[in-house]
Design a protein around this motif. Structure first.
Motif, PDB file in Angstrom:
ATOM      1  N   GLN A  75       0.829  -1.204   0.000  1.00  0.00           N
ATOM      2  CA  GLN A  75       0.000   0.000   0.000  1.00  0.00           C
ATOM      3  C   GLN A  75       0.868   1.260   0.000  1.00  0.00           C
ATOM      4  O   GLN A  75       0.630   2.202  -0.776  1.00  0.00           O
ATOM      5  N   TYR A  90      -7.476  -9.958  -4.458  1.00  0.00           N
ATOM      6  CA  TYR A  90      -8.095  -8.655  -4.224  1.00  0.00           C
ATOM      7  C   TYR A  90      -7.224  -7.519  -4.759  1.00  0.00           C
ATOM      8  O   TYR A  90      -7.728  -6.550  -5.335  1.00  0.00           O
ATOM      9  N   GLN A  91      -5.922  -7.628  -4.555  1.00  0.00           N
ATOM     10  CA  GLN A  91      -5.024  -6.600  -5.084  1.00  0.00           C
ATOM     11  C   GLN A  91      -5.096  -6.555  -6.609  1.00  0.00           C
ATOM     12  O   GLN A  91      -5.117  -5.469  -7.212  1.00  0.00           O
ATOM     13  N   LEU A 117      -7.555  -7.326  -8.494  1.00  0.00           N
ATOM     14  CA  LEU A 117      -8.823  -6.708  -8.883  1.00  0.00           C
ATOM     15  C   LEU A 117      -8.771  -5.190  -8.742  1.00  0.00           C
ATOM     16  O   LEU A 117      -9.128  -4.443  -9.659  1.00  0.00           O
ATOM     17  N   GLU A 118      -8.305  -4.721  -7.587  1.00  0.00           N
ATOM     18  CA  GLU A 118      -8.371  -3.289  -7.306  1.00  0.00           C
ATOM     19  C   GLU A 118      -7.262  -2.485  -7.979  1.00  0.00           C
ATOM     20  O   GLU A 118      -7.408  -1.277  -8.181  1.00  0.00           O
ATOM     21  N   SER A 157      -6.992  -1.305 -12.629  1.00  0.00           N
ATOM     22  CA  SER A 157      -7.191  -0.048 -13.360  1.00  0.00           C
ATOM     23  C   SER A 157      -5.867   0.618 -13.711  1.00  0.00           C
ATOM     24  O   SER A 157      -5.801   1.422 -14.653  1.00  0.00           O
TER      25      SER A 157
END
Length: 255
Positions: free
Chosen positions: A130, A173-174, A176-177, A180
């Motif tokens: 992050q 999850y990473q 997916l997010e 973009s």
């Protein structure tokens, strides 16, 4: 100034074992490497020398992955290297590899031991990634180190294996997010590897190694370069359409 054709990877726990081999395999692919170590700087410095012999740059930074309060300072150090050594470039790959093993029966695992596994194997990589997002190039690759113990089970590995299962879930999850930004995220799950990890039992205990080999389709235990080459591949453009995958690298253990 960095050659635009060359890339930069950050490998946590790159001073020995699988992290060291990953760093070397990345250097062979032309990556410059920033690697971290926890306490044994002399091992990290040796890896730096080996990488430099391959013709790319390397730097070692100290990092305690269990202490998230130090992450902001660590990110500043990485930013400094990117600015001064690479002309304000960004990271092309992040390998969350650092970790330690634990073999304690479920019935006697303490809260402190579980917290340590959580901090090192899940909370640490979660928040380090992050914090490093601003330094990751769009289209970069993140590889999280999981374990075969997230699929198969051995007594004494409930805390470690559970954290690695969490890493597999986190990776999806990473992916997916961060999609973009065209950032790919995959996890690599090593099987039994002959290193000093976990006290070196796979490497040093002949009877244990024989048992592991008998349960493996390819008939042997793994070596560090069985893993490092796969991680380096996932960091490269050769794997540009692989995303959100858990790739077990175990020679076909317990199939």
């Amino acid at each position: 100034m960095i050659n635009e054709q060359q890339k930069i990877a950050l490998v946590t726990g790159g001073s020995r074992g699988l992290g060291k081999d990953t760093a070397l395999r990345l250097a062979e692919k032309g990556f410059h490497v920033i690697l971290t170590y926890h306490s044994q700087q002399e091992f990290a410095d040796q890896v730096v020398k080996e990488i430099e012999k391959l013709g790319t740059k390397a730097f070692a930074l100290k990092l305690d992955l269990s202490n998230t309060k130090d992450f902001d300072h660590f990110v500043i150090k990485v930013q400094g290297l990117l600015d001064t050594e690479f002309g304000a470039a960004k990271l092309d790959a992040l390998v969350n590899n650092a970790g330690v093993g634990i073999n304690v029966p479920f019935a006697s695992t303490t809260e402190e031991e579980l917290d340590a596994m959580t901090n090192i194997h899940f909370k640490g990589p979660y928040f380090l990634t992050q914090k490093l997002l601003p330094l990751l190039k769009d289209g970069s690759s993140v590889v999280n180190t999981s374990s075969g113990l997230a699929r198969f089970s051995f007594p004494g590995y409930s805390a470690y294996g559970a954290m690695k299962a969490a890493v597999d879930s986190l990776s999806r999850y990473q992916a997916l997010e961060l999609g973009s930004r065209k950032i790919r995220v995959n996890s690599v799950a090593p099987g039994a590897i002959a290193t000093d990890f976990g006290g070196g039992a796979t490497r040093d205990n002949a009877d244990f190694g024989k048992f592991l080999s008998s349960e493996t389709a390819l008939g042997r235990v793994g070596m560090p370069d069985d893993i490092g080459s796969v991680v380096a591949f996932l960091c490269s453009e050769e794997s540009k359409w692989i995303n959100a995958q858990r790739i077990e690298v175990s020679g076909g253990f317990k199939i």
